[in-house]
Design a protein around this motif. Structure first.
Motif, mmCIF file in Angstrom:
data_model
loop_
_atom_site.group_PDB
_atom_site.id
_atom_site.type_symbol
_atom_site.label_atom_id
_atom_site.label_comp_id
_atom_site.label_asym_id
_atom_site.label_seq_id
_atom_site.Cartn_x
_atom_site.Cartn_y
_atom_site.Cartn_z
ATOM 1 N N LYS A 10 -3.672 12.909 1.269
ATOM 2 C CA LYS A 10 -3.055 11.663 0.810
ATOM 3 C C LYS A 10 -4.070 10.806 0.070
ATOM 4 N N ALA A 21 1.017 5.745 -0.316
ATOM 5 C CA ALA A 21 0.300 7.007 -0.151
ATOM 6 C C ALA A 21 0.904 8.040 -1.097
ATOM 7 N N VAL A 38 -5.603 2.309 6.170
ATOM 8 C CA VAL A 38 -6.931 2.401 5.549
ATOM 9 C C VAL A 38 -8.025 1.892 6.476
ATOM 10 N N LEU A 53 0.849 -1.189 0.000
ATOM 11 C CA LEU A 53 0.000 0.000 0.000
ATOM 12 C C LEU A 53 0.883 1.236 0.000
ATOM 13 N N TYR A 82 -4.468 6.933 -1.137
ATOM 14 C CA TYR A 82 -3.904 5.605 -0.893
ATOM 15 C C TYR A 82 -4.192 4.698 -2.080
#
Length: 583
Positions: free
Chosen positions: A265, A214, A294, A212, A267
């Motif tokens: 941000k 950002a 998240v 993941l 994601y």
């Protein structure tokens, strides 16, 4: 006759224990043994209300992970041994229940036991029943440990014999605790094998690793204000998970096609090379972040498996409509012994047994989990959501628990009020996600069992059975000497406490014990101790009822394990009473 039928029903196990208790309660009303008001009194009893609140407090400790943390702190003392683990837990519950409510102690430790069982890989059923038994033994050690002790002290205060000191019963309780530990070490745990129970703690299923990232959008960036449909990063292999506005913490917004990019941000999930390529193309900073970024009160991540008969089998993710219809973002597809390229994720034909790591709002994830013909949730989505939302409130849960313990020990407010203050605080602080979760955490079958059995004592009294029993003991054993009278009172009190509350039993027998012609102290002490030794039935003590459903026990499990312990502790207790409190 009705009580006998109920006991046969409990032992036989043909119907659930709570259903047997409710049927018996209605029969007592229909045969005029109880008035409707008397029959319903159990449902407003303070013990029942307190246990309901304690289940909510326990849920807060469990969902926040505090119970797991406490269990992890105790595990080093066990040093990998189930025997040492058993010893640590039983000593802990015995000491705590000597100073505070038995029900409170057990409710606080149930989540800890479940967590420790999961970490040690053992069945919680081997610990929960002994936990309830040792809480009863611990309650005999001090004057405030259990209500029968207070009843005994108050009864003696009204006689010339004086009263009981705070630690007057401690030697008896200590001897019984040692004997109990020896009993379980030699035979008890063998009688309570894991094959004897229906339920065991299921391990939590970890979410597989997902990359993941950002992307940081600063003020004035040309992407701000554009929709995700416009930027169409999905064609480059990126899955936009959601965004978080600058300076706003714990407020993650799940992405939709119409979501507009804002300062803050964004994601995304995908192959690192693709993410960094697009970040360079768009001129934004990029950083790798943990998947927990998240998670929030609104949404998070869950894992699903595609069943054999799912209509998704053979279809690509882009054709599954999971994003449009179920509003879920599939971050990863896991197929046994095969790696799937993230850049081709949307074009992968799905197969039965594939696991989908999906992100979305909790309501949408729960809705997808309920559609079992489409997807099977690897772990109940509600449980995942409860932990994800509550874990950041671990400190609050700890402070609430300490507050409740202080209120119970020092008796600044009524115990039931103290428990419900803590239960509501768990909900208001977010340690319990919301009220629906609080209601789900309550073991309603245990509450119904206790509430339905409480009026049985009143029925016995209404029928004159209690008066007859007291008179019979006095007439039958009065000429045999005080020792045999004490034995008779002890056994009668202990037997009755298996079917009605220990407090009610103590209230019935304590005046008889104090009215005898010799020193009333050993008789009254015998009543207090015997009333707390209720090991043979799941409704003999509220703590027994609390672990009955959670441990997956049958009625006969309590008879099989509790009866030998009942006999051993009774013999030891009688000899100890006669030694410490001679006539």
């Amino acid at each position: 006759m009705i009580l006998t039928i109920m006991i046969i029903g409990f032992i036989g196990g043909w119907l659930r224990a709570d259903l047997v208790a409710l049927i018996g309660l209605l029969l007592l009303v229909l045969t005029n043994q109880l008035t409707p008001v008397e029959a319903m009194a159990g449902f407003s009893n303070s013990v029942v209300l307190m246990i309901a609140g304690l289940f909510i407090v326990g849920a807060g400790l469990f969902h926040t992970g505090l119970a797991e943390r406490l269990g992890a702190a105790l595990i080093p003392f066990a040093k990998g041994s189930e025997v040492r683990l058993f010893l640590v837990l039983m000593v802990t519950v015995t000491l705590l229940s000597s100073l505070m409510s038995n029900t409170g102690t057990v409710a606080l430790l149930i989540p800890v036991v479940l967590a420790m069982s999961r970490q040690m890989g053992t069945s919680p059923a081997k610990l929960l029943m002994p936990l309830a038994f040792f809480s009863s033994i611990g309650g005999t050690m001090t004057l405030i440990g259990t209500p029968p002790n207070l009843v005994a002290a108050e009864t003696l205060r009204n006689t010339s014999a004086g009263t009981l000191g705070f630690f007057a019963l401690l030697p008896i309780g200590l001897v019984m605790a040692v004997v109990g530990l020896f009993y379980f070490y030699v035979i008890g745990n063998r009688l309570l094998g894991t094959s004897d129970v229906r339920a065991a703690a299921m391990p939590r299923l970890a979410v597989p690793h997902v990359s993941l990232f950002a992307l940081s959008l600063s003020k004035g960036h040309p992407l701000i204000g554009r929709t995700l449909r416009d930027v169409n990063w999905s064609r480059d292999g990126l899955i936009v998970v959601g965004e978080q506005e600058k300076s706003v913490t714990h407020r993650f917004v799940t992405a939709r096609a119409e979501t507009r990019l804002i300062e803050g941000k964004v994601y995304v999930s995908g192959a690192e090379a693709d993410v960094r390529r697009i970040a360079g193309r768009e001129g934004v900073a990029v950083e790798q972040v943990d998947l927990k970024a998240v998670y929030g009160k609104a949404g998070g991540v869950a894992v699903f498996t595609i069943p054999t008969d799912s209509p998704f089998v053979g279809r690509c993710l882009s054709d599954s409509h999971l994003r449009n219809e179920y509003r879920l973002n599939v971050l990863q597809v896991i197929r046994p012994n095969e790696e799937i390229a993230l850049t081709r994720l949307k074009d992968v034909p799905l197969e039965r047994g594939d696991m989908l790591v999906a992100q979305g709002e909790w309501d949408d994830l729960e809705r997808a989990g309920d559609e079992t013909a489409l997807l099977l949730a690897n772990e109940r989505v509600t449980d995942v959501a409860n932990r994800a939302v509550s874990e950041r409130h671990q400190l609050a849960a700890g402070l609430i628990m300490l507050m409740m313990v202080a209120l119970l020990v020092f008796e600044w407010v009524d115990p039931t009020v103290a428990v419900w203050l803590a239960a509501l605080a768990m909900v208001l602080t977010g340690a319990v996600r919301h009220m629906d979760v609080a209601y789900e955490s309550i073991q309603w079958s245990s509450l119904l069992l206790i509430a339905a059995m409480i009026p049985v004592g009143q029925a016995l009294d209404n029928a004159g059975i209690m008066t007859w029993l007291v008179t019979w003991i006095s007439d039958s054993f009065g000429q045999a000497g005080p020792v045999w009278v004490l034995v008779a009172i002890f056994l009668a009190t202990m037997g009755l406490s298996q079917i009605i509350s220990n407090t009610a039993t103590a209230v019935l027998f304590a005046p008889l014990a104090a009215a005898l012609q010799v020193s009333p102290v050993p008789f009254v002490v015998a009543v207090a101790i015997a009333a707390s030794l209720a090991f043979m039935t799941p409704f003999g003590s509220p703590t027994n009822a609390m672990v009955f459903g959670i441990g997956g026990y049958r009625f006969f499990d309590f008879v099989k394990v509790g009866l030998p312990l009942q006999v051993v502790t009774a013999v030891i207790a009688i000899f100890t009473i006669l030694l410490i409190f001679p006539f």
